[in-house]
Design a protein around this motif. Structure first.
Motif, mmCIF file in Angstrom:
data_model
loop_
_atom_site.group_PDB
_atom_site.id
_atom_site.type_symbol
_atom_site.label_atom_id
_atom_site.label_comp_id
_atom_site.label_asym_id
_atom_site.label_seq_id
_atom_site.Cartn_x
_atom_site.Cartn_y
_atom_site.Cartn_z
ATOM 1 N N UNK A 76 -65.629 49.756 -51.736
ATOM 2 C CA UNK A 76 -65.123 50.039 -50.382
ATOM 3 C C UNK A 76 -65.894 49.204 -49.373
ATOM 4 N N UNK A 77 -65.131 48.795 -48.363
ATOM 5 C CA UNK A 77 -65.731 47.980 -47.302
ATOM 6 C C UNK A 77 -66.448 48.869 -46.303
ATOM 7 N N UNK A 78 -67.543 48.346 -45.779
ATOM 8 C CA UNK A 78 -68.212 49.003 -44.655
ATOM 9 C C UNK A 78 -68.256 47.957 -43.529
ATOM 10 N N UNK A 79 -67.733 48.314 -42.396
ATOM 11 C CA UNK A 79 -67.697 47.339 -41.303
ATOM 12 C C UNK A 79 -68.535 47.841 -40.132
ATOM 13 N N UNK A 80 -69.342 46.924 -39.590
ATOM 14 C CA UNK A 80 -70.170 47.244 -38.427
ATOM 15 C C UNK A 80 -69.777 46.265 -37.323
ATOM 16 N N UNK A 81 -69.323 46.789 -36.223
ATOM 17 C CA UNK A 81 -68.866 45.898 -35.151
ATOM 18 C C UNK A 81 -69.687 46.146 -33.896
ATOM 19 N N UNK A 82 -70.182 45.044 -33.303
ATOM 20 C CA UNK A 82 -70.866 45.182 -32.002
ATOM 21 C C UNK A 82 -69.811 44.991 -30.920
ATOM 22 N N UNK A 83 -69.614 46.038 -30.145
ATOM 23 C CA UNK A 83 -68.630 45.959 -29.062
ATOM 24 C C UNK A 83 -69.386 45.854 -27.745
ATOM 25 N N UNK A 84 -68.987 44.878 -26.921
ATOM 26 C CA UNK A 84 -69.657 44.672 -25.636
ATOM 27 C C UNK A 84 -69.593 45.941 -24.809
ATOM 28 N N UNK A 85 -70.715 46.297 -24.252
ATOM 29 C CA UNK A 85 -70.762 47.476 -23.398
ATOM 30 C C UNK A 85 -70.402 47.040 -21.983
ATOM 31 N N UNK A 132 -69.404 31.890 -39.426
ATOM 32 C CA UNK A 132 -69.557 32.733 -40.597
ATOM 33 C C UNK A 132 -71.006 32.636 -41.063
ATOM 34 N N UNK A 133 -71.600 33.784 -41.380
ATOM 35 C CA UNK A 133 -72.960 33.778 -41.921
ATOM 36 C C UNK A 133 -72.983 34.618 -43.199
ATOM 37 N N UNK A 134 -73.808 34.185 -44.136
ATOM 38 C CA UNK A 134 -74.039 35.021 -45.307
ATOM 39 C C UNK A 134 -75.399 35.682 -45.110
ATOM 40 N N UNK A 135 -75.439 36.984 -45.303
ATOM 41 C CA UNK A 135 -76.708 37.697 -45.135
ATOM 42 C C UNK A 135 -77.577 37.434 -46.357
ATOM 43 N N UNK A 136 -78.711 36.830 -46.102
ATOM 44 C CA UNK A 136 -79.599 36.466 -47.199
ATOM 45 C C UNK A 136 -80.625 37.580 -47.392
ATOM 46 N N UNK A 137 -80.659 38.162 -48.555
ATOM 47 C CA UNK A 137 -81.646 39.189 -48.950
ATOM 48 C C UNK A 137 -81.575 40.469 -48.135
ATOM 49 N N UNK A 138 -80.520 40.686 -47.401
ATOM 50 C CA UNK A 138 -80.404 41.998 -46.739
ATOM 51 C C UNK A 138 -78.927 42.313 -46.536
ATOM 52 N N UNK A 139 -78.666 43.554 -46.108
ATOM 53 C CA UNK A 139 -77.280 43.947 -45.856
ATOM 54 C C UNK A 139 -76.835 43.430 -44.499
ATOM 55 N N UNK A 140 -75.539 43.308 -44.345
ATOM 56 C CA UNK A 140 -74.997 42.923 -43.035
ATOM 57 C C UNK A 140 -75.393 43.954 -41.996
ATOM 58 N N UNK A 141 -75.439 45.196 -42.431
ATOM 59 C CA UNK A 141 -75.746 46.291 -41.505
ATOM 60 C C UNK A 141 -77.060 46.038 -40.763
ATOM 61 N N UNK A 142 -78.091 45.677 -41.535
ATOM 62 C CA UNK A 142 -79.404 45.469 -40.918
ATOM 63 C C UNK A 142 -79.354 44.289 -39.952
ATOM 64 N N UNK A 143 -78.650 43.247 -40.375
ATOM 65 C CA UNK A 143 -78.581 42.064 -39.515
ATOM 66 C C UNK A 143 -77.850 42.392 -38.218
ATOM 67 N N UNK A 144 -76.739 43.095 -38.337
ATOM 68 C CA UNK A 144 -75.980 43.481 -37.133
ATOM 69 C C UNK A 144 -76.862 44.321 -36.216
ATOM 70 N N UNK A 145 -77.606 45.227 -36.802
ATOM 71 C CA UNK A 145 -78.470 46.093 -35.983
ATOM 72 C C UNK A 145 -79.546 45.269 -35.293
ATOM 73 N N UNK A 146 -80.126 44.319 -36.032
ATOM 74 C CA UNK A 146 -81.170 43.478 -35.429
ATOM 75 C C UNK A 146 -80.577 42.627 -34.311
ATOM 76 N N UNK A 147 -79.413 42.052 -34.572
ATOM 77 C CA UNK A 147 -78.769 41.229 -33.533
ATOM 78 C C UNK A 147 -78.604 42.042 -32.259
ATOM 79 N N UNK A 148 -78.151 43.287 -32.417
ATOM 80 C CA UNK A 148 -77.901 44.114 -31.249
ATOM 81 C C UNK A 148 -79.193 44.544 -30.577
ATOM 82 N N UNK A 149 -80.169 44.927 -31.401
ATOM 83 C CA UNK A 149 -81.448 45.382 -30.836
ATOM 84 C C UNK A 149 -82.113 44.261 -30.042
#
Lengths: 355, 495
Positions: A42-51, A124-141
Motif C-alpha cells: 500500500x502507498x503512503x503519501x505525504x504532501x506538504x500543502x502551502x499554508x 524527482x528525488x530518490x530517498x537515500x537510506x531513509x523513508x520519504x516521510x522523514x525527508x518530507x518532514x525535514x523539508x517542512x521543518x
C-alpha cells in the motif's frame, strides 16, 4: 440574426471554459510530495500543502498523509483531512522511496504523467537510506526549497542534474539510454543532495559514488561548473572547470570516441607546481587532461562491468548511426571507447592582473 | 422709423437687459438700443454717444445760419460728400459698423452679439461695442505639456483663431465661418490649409455643418456628433484639444480643424488610433530617446486594457502559468475574501470609477479631501476589512494609472468599456477568453473608419514609411521630408 449567431458561438466557446473555474481560495497548493510503500504494497503519501491562511505566506506548510492501494486513491483520500482539494500543478518536488524506485517506479509515476492538472515539471528525488516521510518532514521543518538547492548544486558542483519528470521520461523513451535520478539524504537533521541513482529498464539499480556523478554529468554535457582535484600535498592541483563540452562520435561501427573540451581556472596549487611560464601551464594542463581521461576511462569500465547500464547514451549513438551493434544485448561490452581530453587554462590566478 | 422701433420694443417686453436710449439733439431723434450684458458701457458712452453728440454740436456751430436744414444734411455737408455715398459709420471711431437691411437681417442677433443699434431716420446701424466676456489665455487644464507652449484656447473663437494664426501666418490657412443653431446662432468655423488639406474632406465637413438644423450648439462636441453620426465605434475618430500648437501641427499635416464659439476645445479630424496614443509633445524632445517613451505608452495601453482580465484569468483558470511563489502569495492574500475574484475586480473597478468621476465633478476644495478619504482610507480599510485583497488594489491601481496616460476623455471611456469586456471574457474562459476579447477588439478597431480613412493606419493597412516615422520612435524632423499620403496630395514638406 448573424450578430446573435456570433454571440451564441462566442458564448458557447466561452462558457465551455467555466468547468475549469477554480478560485484561488479553493486550492491546496502542494509544494512537495513524498511516497512510501509498505511491505504489503500500500502507498503512503505525504504532501506538504502551502499554508496560506496567514496574510503573509510562509515557507512552512502543513503535512497531510494518507494511505491506499493506488496513488490516485491516496491523493483523493487526503481531501478527508484537508479542507481543499490538492492542487498538484505547482508541485516542485516528488520524493520516492528506494523501494518504490526499485520495484514500482513507472506504476507510481503513471498517475502524475496522466493527471491533466499536473504539469510534470517537478524534480524527482530518490530517498537515500531513509523513508520519504522523514525527508518530507525535514523539508517542512527546515523550510528547505529543494528546487533551489538542486539548481545550485547542479550549477556549482555538478553532482546532480536539473531534469524534471518530463525530461526524464523523454530520456527514458529514447532507445539506448538509461536515466539518472537525483537523490537526497538526511545528514545530521539536514537534507543533502546526494549521489545520483541510476536506472536500467525503468527501475533503479543503485547509487553512483560521488565522483562518478560528476564524470557522468561531464559525459552527458550537464556540467556548468565543478572542481577537479589532482595530486596531494606538494603536488596538489585544484582547478575550477568553468566550461565543459563533450562530443561523442562513432567511428567504424564499434569505436566510440569521446572528446572532452574543458576550460578551467587554477584555484589552488601545491609547492611543487609552478605555473609561471607557458611550459608550466602546458604541463599543468597535461596533468588535468590525464586526470579527466583516467576518470572517464574508469567510469566507462565500471559502466561495462559493474553497473551494466547505459548512462551516457552509447546505445543511442549506435542507434542514431545505424550500427548493427545496437541490436545486440551487451553492446556496451563490445564497443571500444577511446577518450581524449583537452584542457585550456584560462586563469592561473596570478597576483598581477593581466589587463 | 417708428415701425422698427415699435417692433423691437414689442419683442423686448420681457427683456429687461435690453437698453433703450433716445438722444434728442436739435429736434432730431436718434435711438440707441443695446444689450446691457453684452456691451461695454465705456465704449458706448465714450465713442458712440460722445461722437454723435460732438459731431452734431460741431455742425451746429459751423452752420448756425442755416438752422432749418436737417441733421443729416449737416453731416453731409460737413463731410462734403454725396448723399448716396454717405455712411453713418464715418462719424464714429468704432471699427465695426454695419448698415442693416432690416427686412433681411435679424436685429436681435446683433443686439445679443454686443452691437449697439442706432436708429436714425429710416436707417438702422449696428455698431460693435462688445464687452470682453472671455477669460484671458491660460495654461491648458486638460492637457499637460512639459516643453511645449503653455497657451490654450479660450471660449472666444476669435482669440482661438488668433492663437492659430499666430503660428501659421499664411494666406493659405483658410478660415470659414458659419452660423449654426436656430436659437444660439453660434459661430462654427472650419480651418484648414488650402494647399495641403484634401478638398473632398473639406467639402464633406462643410456640407455636414451646413445641414445641421438644431436649436443650439453649446460645445464643439455638438458638431462632432453631427459630423460623425455614421460612426458607432467606441474609439474617438477625431481629436479634441485645447492646445493651439497641436492644432497647428495637425493643420500642417492636412487635417481639418473645427472651432466653435464658446468652446475652448478644437476638433481635429480625421484622427487615427495612433494619434491618440502618441503625443505631439514628443516633437519637442530629442528624437532618439522617444522610442522608450513610445514603448512605455504601448505597454501601458496593453496594461490598462488587460491587467484585470489577466489577473482573473491566471487566478481562476490558469493558475499553473505563474511562478509557484507568486501563486502562493496571491492565495495568501485572497484568503478570507468572501467574493469570487470577478466580483471583487468589478467592485474595485467601479469603486475607482466612482472615485474618478466624483473627483472630476467635485470642486477643488472638496476634491482633495475626496482623494485622501477615497484612495487612502477607503482602500486601506477595504483591505483590512477583508472585502478585497491587496493584490486587487494593486491591479486596479496600475490599470487606472496606465489609463490616465491618454488624456482624451473619449479614449479613456472606450478603454474602460473594453477593460470590462476583457474581464468578462477572461472570467468565463481564462487566457482563451482574453484571446477572444483581443480578436473582438482588433475587429472593432479595424472596422472603424475615420472619415473614410482606416482608423488603424499605419498598422492596418500597413505603411512602412509611416510606421518607421512614427510607430516606435520618431524620425528626426530634419530627415522627415514628406507628409502622409493618406491625408494630403501635397507630399513635400521640406527640401
Amino acid at each position: 440574426m448573424r450578430k446573435y449567431l456570433i454571440a451564441l458561438i462566442i458564448i458557447v466557446v466561452a462558457f465551455n471554459g467555466l468547468q475549469n473555474l477554480r478560485e484561488l481560495n479553493d486550492l491546496a497548493i502542494v509544494k512537495a510530495m513524498g511516497i512510501d510503500i509498505t511491505e504489503d504494497g500500500t502507498y503512503k503519501i505525504y504532501a506538504i500543502v502551502s499554508d496560506t491562511s496567514e496574510k503573509e505566506s510562509t515557507d512552512k506548510g502543513i503535512i497531510y498523509e494518507a494511505g491506499a492501494e493506488s496513488v490516485q486513491e491516496t491523493v483523493r483520500l487526503i481531501v478527508d483531512k484537508a479542507p481543499k482539494k490538492l492542487y498538484l500543478a505547482h508541485m516542485e518536488t516528488l520524493i520516492l522511496s528506494e523501494k518504490i524506485a526499485k520495484e514500482k517506479f513507472m506504476e507510481t509515476l503513471d498517475f502524475f504523467i496522466r493527471d491533466n492538472e499536473g504539469s510534470n515539471n517537478f524534480y524527482l528525488f530518490i530517498a537515500n537510506q531513509s523513508d520519504s516521510k522523514d525527508i518530507i518532514k525535514t523539508i517542512n521543518e527546515e523550510e528547505i526549497n529543494m528546487k533551489e538547492m538542486l539548481i545550485s548544486s547542479t550549477r556549482y558542483r555538478g553532482n546532480s542534474n536539473t531534469k524534471t519528470l518530463n525530461d526524464n521520461i523523454k530520456d527514458m523513451l529514447r532507445p539506448g539510454r538509461d536515466i539518472l535520478v537525483n537523490s537526497c539524504k538526511i545528514v545530521d537533521g539536514k537534507i543533502k543532495i546526494d549521489d545520483m541513482a541510476f536506472f536500467k529498464d525503468w527501475s533503479m539499480i543503485g547509487f553512483l559514488s560521488d565522483d562518478y556523478s560528476i564524470v557522468c554529468n561531464i559525459l552527458n554535457n550537464n556540467i556548468e561548473n565543478t572542481i577537479i582535484t589532482e595530486g596531494e600535498n606538494e603536488d596538489l592541483v585544484v582547478s575550477e572547470i568553468i566550461s565543459c563540452k563533450t562530443d561523442m562520435s562513432l567511428e567504424n561501427e564499434k569505436d566510440v570516441k569521446i572528446k572532452v573540451e574543458v576550460k578551467a581556472n587554477i584555484s589552488e596549487t601545491g609547492k611543487n607546481i609552478s605555473i609561471k611560464t607557458a611550459q608550466d601551464t602546458l604541463k599543468v594542463q597535461g596533468i588535468l587532461e590525464e586526470k579527466i581521461e583516467s576518470y572517464i576511462v574508469t567510469f566507462t569500465d565500471k559502466l561495462k562491468t559493474e553497473y551494466n547500464a547505459d548512462l551516457i547514451g552509447i546505445g543511442n549513438l549506435l542507434y542514431r548511426k545505424k550500427s548493427p551493434l545496437f541490436n545486440e544485448e551487451d553492446y556496451l561490452n563490445k564497443v571500444n571507447i577511446s577518450v581524449e581530453a583537452e584542457v585550456k587554462i584560462q586563469n592561473q590566478g596570478g597576483v598581477i592582473k593581466k589587463w | 422709423m417708428n415701425n422698427i422701433l415699435e417692433y423691437i420694443k414689442s419683442r423686448c417686453e420681457e427683456l429687461d437687459d435690453v437698453y433703450f436710449r433716445q438722444l434728442e439733439i436739435e429736434g432730431e431723434k436718434i435711438y440707441l438700443i443695446s444689450s446691457d450684458a453684452m456691451t461695454d458701457s465705456n465704449l458706448l458712452s465714450n465713442f458712440v454717444i460722445r461722437s454723435i453728440v460732438e459731431c452734431i454740436k460741431n455742425n451746429g456751430k459751423e452752420d448756425e445760419q442755416e438752422e432749418d436744414i436737417s441733421l443729416e444734411e449737416k453731416i453731409l455737408k460737413k463731410l462734403g460728400e454725396n448723399k448716396d455715398k454717405i455712411h453713418f459709420e464715418d462719424m464714429l471711431s468704432i471699427n465695426k459698423i454695419k448698415k442693416l437691411d432690416i427686412d433681411k437681417e435679424d436685429i436681435f442677433k446683433y443686439i445679443f452679439s454686443g452691437f449697439a443699434i442706432i436708429i436714425y431716420d429710416l436707417s438702422v446701424y449696428a455698431v460693435e461695442v462688445k464687452a470682453s466676456l472671455t477669460r484671458s489665455i491660460s495654461e491648458p487644464s486638460s492637457e499637460n505639456s512639459i516643453r511645449g507652449s503653455k497657451d490654450s484656447f479660450v471660449e472666444n473663437i476669435m482669440k482661438n483663431v488668433g492663437l492659430i494664426r499666430n503660428r501659421i501666418k499664411s494666406e493659405d490657412l483658410v478660415y470659414k465661418e458659419q452660423q449654426v443653431g436656430r436659437k444660439t446662432k453660434t459661430k462654427v468655423a472650419l480651418m484648414y490649409v488650402s494647399d495641403i488639406a484634401k478638398k473632398d474632406l473639406v467639402k464633406y465637413v462643410e456640407n455636414k455643418i451646413q445641414n445641421i438644423d438644431i436649436d443650439g450648439i453649446l460645445d464643439v462636441n455638438y458638431i462632432q456628433e453631427f459630423i460623425e453620426e455614421e460612426n458607432d465605434s467606441d474609439f474617438p475618430i477625431s481629436i479634441n484639444t485645447q492646445r493651439p500648437d497641436i492644432v497647428s501641427y495637425y493643420l500642417l499635416q492636412g487635417r481639418i480643424v473645427v472651432l466653435v464659439d464658446n468652446s475652448p476645445f478644437a476638433l481635429i479630424l480625421p484622427a487615427f488610433f495612433e494619434d491618440h496614443i502618441n503625443n505631439v509633445d514628443d516633437l519637442y524632445q530629442k528624437s532618439k530617446n522617444v522610442t522608450i517613451t513610445k514603448i512605455v505608452r504601448y505597454i501601458s495601453l496593453a496594461i490598462t486594457i488587460m491587467t484585470p482580465a489577466l489577473y482573473l484569468a491566471i487566478t481562476t483558470f490558469n493558475q499553473e502559468s505563474i511562478p509557484s511563489q507568486l501563486l502562493r502569495s496571491f492565495t495568501a492574500q485572497r484568503e478570507g475574501v468572501p467574493f469570487p475574484a470577478f466580483i471583487e475586480a468589478l467592485f474595485m473597478i467601479f469603486a475607482f470609477e466612482i472615485l474618478k468621476e466624483s473627483d472630476l465633478r467635485a470642486n477643488k476644495v472638496t476634491g482633495n479631501t475626496l482623494s485622501i478619504v477615497g484612495a487612502l482610507i477607503l482602500g486601506d480599510a477595504a483591505v483590512s476589512a477583508g472585502i478585497v485583497s491587496p493584490i486587487m488594489i494593486i491591479v486596479v491601481a496600475i490599470t487606472t494609472i496606465s489609463g490616465l496616460m491618454f488624456s482624451d476623455i473619449n479614449m479613456l471611456n472606450a478603454l474602460r468599456k473594453w477593460r470590462i469586456i476583457f474581464m468578462l471574457f477572461s472570467s468565463l474562459c481564462g487566457i482563451i477568453g482574453i484571446g477572444i476579447a483581443s480578436i473582438l477588439l482588433i475587429i472593432s478597431l479595424v472596422d472603424t473608419k475615420s472619415y473614410s480613412k482606416p482608423f488603424t493606419y499605419p498598422i492596418a493597412p500597413f505603411n512602412l514609411t509611416e510606421a518607421k516615422k512614427n510607430l516606435f520612435g520618431r524620425m528626426n524632423i530634419s530627415k522627415d521630408k514628406t507628409r502622409q499620403k493618406i491625408l494630403t496630395n501635397n507630399l513635400t514638406k521640406s527640401r
